[in-house]
Design a protein around this motif. Structure first.
Motif, mmCIF file in Angstrom:
data_model
loop_
_atom_site.group_PDB
_atom_site.id
_atom_site.type_symbol
_atom_site.label_atom_id
_atom_site.label_comp_id
_atom_site.label_asym_id
_atom_site.label_seq_id
_atom_site.Cartn_x
_atom_site.Cartn_y
_atom_site.Cartn_z
ATOM 1 N N LEU A 60 0.850 -1.199 0.063
ATOM 2 C CA LEU A 60 -0.025 -0.226 0.006
ATOM 3 C C LEU A 60 0.935 1.223 0.094
ATOM 4 O O LEU A 60 0.531 2.164 -0.494
ATOM 5 C CB LEU A 60 -0.912 -0.089 1.109
ATOM 6 C CG LEU A 60 -2.259 -0.743 1.267
ATOM 7 C CD1 LEU A 60 -2.820 -0.894 2.534
ATOM 8 C CD2 LEU A 60 -3.083 -0.347 0.269
ATOM 9 N N ASN A 61 2.074 1.404 0.746
ATOM 10 C CA ASN A 61 2.799 2.474 0.946
ATOM 11 C C ASN A 61 3.407 2.669 -0.361
ATOM 12 O O ASN A 61 3.598 3.893 -0.831
ATOM 13 C CB ASN A 61 3.781 2.307 1.996
ATOM 14 C CG ASN A 61 3.213 2.271 3.296
ATOM 15 O OD1 ASN A 61 2.243 2.850 3.578
ATOM 16 N ND2 ASN A 61 4.018 1.789 4.424
ATOM 17 N N ALA A 62 3.811 1.604 -1.086
ATOM 18 C CA ALA A 62 4.477 1.685 -2.436
ATOM 19 C C ALA A 62 3.578 2.454 -3.582
ATOM 20 O O ALA A 62 4.353 2.983 -4.186
ATOM 21 C CB ALA A 62 4.680 0.381 -2.853
ATOM 22 N N VAL A 63 2.246 2.250 -3.466
ATOM 23 C CA VAL A 63 1.552 2.995 -4.325
ATOM 24 C C VAL A 63 0.863 4.350 -3.678
ATOM 25 O O VAL A 63 -0.137 4.879 -4.209
ATOM 26 C CB VAL A 63 0.386 2.117 -4.884
ATOM 27 C CG1 VAL A 63 0.948 1.059 -5.818
ATOM 28 C CG2 VAL A 63 -0.434 1.378 -4.033
ATOM 29 N N GLY A 64 1.313 4.660 -2.584
ATOM 30 C CA GLY A 64 1.049 6.090 -2.028
ATOM 31 C C GLY A 64 -0.263 5.956 -0.764
ATOM 32 O O GLY A 64 -0.802 7.050 -0.641
ATOM 33 N N TYR A 65 -0.434 4.756 -0.417
ATOM 34 C CA TYR A 65 -1.498 4.778 0.733
ATOM 35 C C TYR A 65 -0.990 4.027 1.850
ATOM 36 O O TYR A 65 0.202 3.563 1.853
ATOM 37 C CB TYR A 65 -2.467 3.577 0.027
ATOM 38 C CG TYR A 65 -3.408 4.275 -0.932
ATOM 39 C CD1 TYR A 65 -4.368 4.951 -1.089
ATOM 40 C CD2 TYR A 65 -3.185 3.777 -2.427
ATOM 41 C CE1 TYR A 65 -5.275 5.655 -2.093
ATOM 42 C CE2 TYR A 65 -3.752 4.155 -3.650
ATOM 43 C CZ TYR A 65 -4.822 5.355 -3.462
ATOM 44 O OH TYR A 65 -5.281 5.615 -4.468
ATOM 45 N N SER A 66 -1.795 4.423 2.856
ATOM 46 C CA SER A 66 -1.582 3.763 4.200
ATOM 47 C C SER A 66 -2.510 3.232 4.741
ATOM 48 O O SER A 66 -3.505 2.820 3.899
ATOM 49 C CB SER A 66 -1.306 5.089 5.382
ATOM 50 O OG SER A 66 -2.552 5.458 5.501
ATOM 51 N N ASP A 67 -2.460 2.347 5.732
ATOM 52 C CA ASP A 67 -3.438 1.204 6.237
ATOM 53 C C ASP A 67 -4.828 2.069 6.612
ATOM 54 O O ASP A 67 -5.821 1.549 6.414
ATOM 55 C CB ASP A 67 -2.951 0.588 7.649
ATOM 56 C CG ASP A 67 -3.829 -0.239 8.197
ATOM 57 O OD1 ASP A 67 -3.874 -1.175 7.611
ATOM 58 O OD2 ASP A 67 -4.377 0.099 9.180
#
Length: 220
Positions: A60-67
């Motif tokens: 998720l972090n790799a595509v700009g999102y967080s949990d």
């Protein structure tokens, strides 16, 4: 902690795959979980499941999102708060996500195992596979079909679909690495493009709405 593979379907849709080689502590670093996710993580008895859960957060972090950007509906289907589409998978030492700006998507990763021979009759007409004499090829094909149906089940997002009666996968050649499928349910038919790849004894299948134009895949 690099990605194992990244596939660009087109400018709006990407697949990311993670090979889980890190320890729990390594994966738990630099990941901010919501209270609900932390409780879910703490309740997992298997370290492998915990590491899979955390590796998805790194994807998720790799595509700009967080949990915190990830939410689940009453059927357990994941959604992104900004309205973009996501599907998630985890199997043993691999995890993956597919994210799209504009179309529903589904993904599944499965380990290739003899176990699938015992359950094949539950999800596909087994008589269609009698001409496959090679044991490894049979397991490979059944795993692709299972992964495709699981991905289509995820993309539909509700609990009433039966793999054997409502989800169909057209025959394919391994070399093509793609086929088509259909969900027939409640008087409606919807068609999908199916793509698959194999690596290190695992199979990854991802699906999206048919006739969606796909750019040439780029991987790294």
């Amino acid at each position: 902690m690099p990605l194992y593979k990244s596939l660009t379907i087109n400018k709006n849709t990407k697949v990311l795959i993670w090979k889980i080689e890190e320890s729990f502590n390594e994966l738990n670093t630099n990941v901010l979980l919501t209270d609900k996710s932390q409780t879910r993580l703490d309740g997992m008895k298997s370290k492998l499941h915990q590491r899979g859960f955390l590796s998805v957060r790194h994807l998720l972090n790799a595509v700009g999102y967080s949990d915190a950007d990830l939410v689940y509906d009453e059927f357990g289907k994941p959604h992104l708060k900004d309205g973009k589409h996501i599907s998630i998978t985890h199997s043993f030492t691999f995890s993956g996500i597919i994210v799209s700006n504009d179309i529903p998507v589904g993904i599944d990763i499965e380990k290739q195992r003899d176990k699938i021979l015992k359950i094949a009759h539950k999800f596909t007409p087994v008589e269609e596979y009698k001409t496959i004499a090679n044991h490894d090829a049979l397991i490979s094909k059944l795993t692709i079909v299972w992964g495709a149906k699981e991905s289509l089940y995820k993309i539909y997002g509700k609990k009433k679909l039966l793999f054997l009666h409502h989800i169909y996968v057209d025959d394919f050649r391994f070399a093509d690495e793609k086929t088509t499928g259909e969900i027939r349910y409640d008087g409606e038919n919807s068609k999908y493009d199916i793509h698959f790849l194999e690596f290190e004894g695992f199979t990854c299948v991802y699906v999206f709405k048919k006739s969606y134009k796909v750019a040439e895949l780029q991987s790294c």
